[in-house]
Scaffold this motif. Structure first.
Motif, short mmCIF file in Angstrom:
data_model
loop_
_atom_site.label_atom_id
_atom_site.label_comp_id
_atom_site.label_asym_id
_atom_site.label_seq_id
_atom_site.Cartn_x
_atom_site.Cartn_y
_atom_site.Cartn_z
N ASP A 4 3.51 -4.11 -4.07
CA ASP A 4 4.30 -2.90 -3.83
C ASP A 4 4.48 -2.74 -2.32
N PRO A 5 5.72 -2.43 -1.87
CA PRO A 5 5.95 -2.27 -0.43
C PRO A 5 5.02 -1.25 0.22
N THR A 6 4.66 -0.21 -0.53
CA THR A 6 3.75 0.78 0.05
C THR A 6 2.35 0.19 0.26
N ASP A 7 1.95 -0.72 -0.66
CA ASP A 7 0.67 -1.40 -0.48
C ASP A 7 0.70 -2.28 0.76
N LEU A 8 1.81 -3.00 0.96
CA LEU A 8 1.94 -3.87 2.12
C LEU A 8 1.90 -3.06 3.41
N ALA A 9 2.56 -1.90 3.41
CA ALA A 9 2.56 -1.05 4.60
C ALA A 9 1.15 -0.55 4.90
N ALA A 10 0.40 -0.21 3.85
CA ALA A 10 -0.97 0.26 4.05
C ALA A 10 -1.84 -0.86 4.60
N MET A 11 -1.62 -2.09 4.10
CA MET A 11 -2.37 -3.23 4.62
C MET A 11 -2.07 -3.45 6.11
N ALA A 12 -0.79 -3.38 6.43
CA ALA A 12 -0.39 -3.58 7.82
C ALA A 12 -0.99 -2.52 8.72
N ASP A 13 -0.99 -1.28 8.26
CA ASP A 13 -1.57 -0.19 9.06
C ASP A 13 -3.07 -0.41 9.27
N ALA A 14 -3.74 -0.85 8.21
CA ALA A 14 -5.18 -1.09 8.32
C ALA A 14 -5.48 -2.21 9.31
N LEU A 15 -4.71 -3.29 9.23
CA LEU A 15 -4.91 -4.41 10.15
C LEU A 15 -4.62 -4.01 11.59
N SER A 16 -3.58 -3.21 11.79
CA SER A 16 -3.19 -2.84 13.14
C SER A 16 -4.23 -1.96 13.83
N ARG A 17 -5.08 -1.30 13.04
CA ARG A 17 -6.12 -0.46 13.63
C ARG A 17 -7.34 -1.27 14.07
N SER A 18 -7.36 -2.56 13.72
CA SER A 18 -8.47 -3.43 14.11
C SER A 18 -8.13 -4.20 15.38
N ALA A 19 -9.10 -4.34 16.27
CA ALA A 19 -8.89 -5.11 17.49
C ALA A 19 -8.79 -6.60 17.21
N ASP A 20 -9.11 -7.03 15.98
CA ASP A 20 -9.10 -8.45 15.64
C ASP A 20 -7.77 -8.93 15.10
#
Length: 298
Positions: A4-20
Motif C-alpha cells: 500500500d502506498p501509505t505503508d511505503l510512505a510510513a516506511m520511508a518516514d521511519a527510515l529518514s528519521r534514522s541517521a543510518d
C-alpha cells in the motif's frame, strides 16, 4: 509483493528519521496553479535546452523546456505559473552520440518546429532567466529568441558554491539527491522541475532558500580581467589563480581571463604586475552584469 502506498510512505518516514539511512523520493513536479500572490512577488523562468552539439553558432536546439515561477524578493518560491516544452527538428539528422546523451531521437523531433511567438509570450513577463549552465544555454537561446537576449540571467551551477554548502558537486543529479529526490533526466522540462526543487530548498549553511543566494550573486557586477599576450610558460600560474583560456574563435581576445568581484580588482592587477608581466600594466577590464554575463556579447 505489492505494498500500500501509505505503508511505503510510513516506511520511508521511519527510515529518514534514522541517521543510518537516507531516503530519496521520486520527484513529482509541482502543479501550475492560478496566481494569488501580492504585488511584491516577481516572476522568473527556469530554462533548459538540448542541442545537436556544443557550438552555439552552428549547432541547433532540438528541445526547449521552461518553468515559469513566482518568487518573493528574499528568494522564496511561492508557486508555478506555467510550463513550456517543445521539440524542434534540426536541419540535419541528430547524431547517435547526441541521442545517447539526451535520449532524443530523429523520430521524436520529426515534423516539430518551435513556435517563436509562443516562446516569446511565455518568457516576456519574467525578470530573470535561470539555467543550470547559463554559459551554454544563454548563447543558444539568444540566437533564436531576442526576448531572452535582454533578460537578466543567473546560473545555478556557477553562481552558488555548492560544495561550500555541503553538496557533493554541482551536477544537477547530485544536487537533486542532496535535497532528497531523484528523477528521470530525459526531458528538458523535467530538469527544470528538478532545478526548481533544488533552488526552493533551504541551504543548511544559511537557513535560506538556495534561490536567495543565487539572486544575491547574480545581482552583483563582476569584472572580467584579460591577461593578454602572456608568456606560455606562465600558463600554469594563471590556471592555479583561476584564469581560463579563450581561443579567440568567438571574437573575444585570444587570451587568459578571470572574473572577479569589484573589491578584488586591485589585488588581481597587482598579481598580474608582480607575477606575470613583471612591470606596471593596465589590463583590459570588462564590467559584467546579469544582463550581459554568460552572453555571447560578453
Amino acid at each position: 509483493m505489492l505494498h500500500d502506498p501509505t505503508d511505503l510512505a510510513a516506511m520511508a518516514d521511519a527510515l529518514s528519521r534514522s541517521a543510518d539511512y537516507r531516503v530519496l523520493r521520486r520527484l513529482v513536479p509541482r502543479p501550475a496553479i492560478p496566481s494569488t500572490i501580492g504585488h511584491d512577488c516577481r516572476t522568473g523562468i527556469l530554462l533548459d535546452t538540448e542541442t545537436t552539439g556544443l557550438d552555439y553558432r552552428t549547432d541547433e536546439i532540438i528541445e526547449l523546456g521552461m518553468v515559469k515561477f513566482d518568487y518573493t524578493p528574499d528568494g522564496r518560491i511561492v508557486g508555478i505559473r506555467d510550463t513550456f516544452s517543445a521539440f524542434n527538428e534540426p536541419s540535419a539528422p541528430i547524431s547517435a552520440e547526441i541521442t545517447a546523451l539526451t535520449g532524443i531521437t530523429n523520430e521524436m523531433v520529426a515534423g516539430h518546429k518551435f513556435d517563436d511567438a509562443a516562446v516569446t509570450a511565455f518568457a516576456d513577463s519574467a525578470v530573470i532567466t535561470i539555467a543550470h549552465n547559463s554559459a551554454f544555454d544563454r548563447r543558444f537561446v539568444e540566437r533564436y529568441w531576442p526576448v531572452l537576449e535582454h533578460k537578466a540571467w543567473g546560473c545555478s551551477m556557477s553562481e552558488i558554491d555548492w560544495r561550500k554548502h555541503g553538496f557533493a558537486g554541482s551536477q544537477l543529479g547530485y544536487l537533486l539527491n542532496g535535497v532528497g529526490y531523484f528523477h528521470q533526466a530525459h526531458r528538458a522540462v523535467d530538469d527544470c522541475h528538478a532545478l526548481l526543487e533544488i533552488l526552493a530548498s533551504e541551504l543548511p549553511t544559511t537557513g535560506s532558500p538556495a534561490l536567495a543566494l543565487l539572486l544575491e550573486t547574480a545581482r552583483k557586477p563582476t569584472l572580467r580581467v584579460w591577461a593578454e599576450q602572456t608568456a606560455f610558460e606562465l600558463k600554469d600560474s594563471l590556471k592555479r589563480r583561476g584564469y581560463r583560456w579563450n581561443d579567440g574563435s568567438d571574437g573575444r581576445p585570444k587570451s587568459w581571463f578571470i572574473d572577479v568581484d569589484e573589491t578584488a580588482l586591485d589585488d588581481e592587477i597587482a598579481f598580474l604586475r608582480t607575477e606575470i608581466y613583471m612591470q606596471d600594466v593596465d589590463p583590459t577590464v570588462q564590467r559584467l552584469t546579469a544582463f550581459t554575463r554568460f552572453s555571447c556579447r560578453a
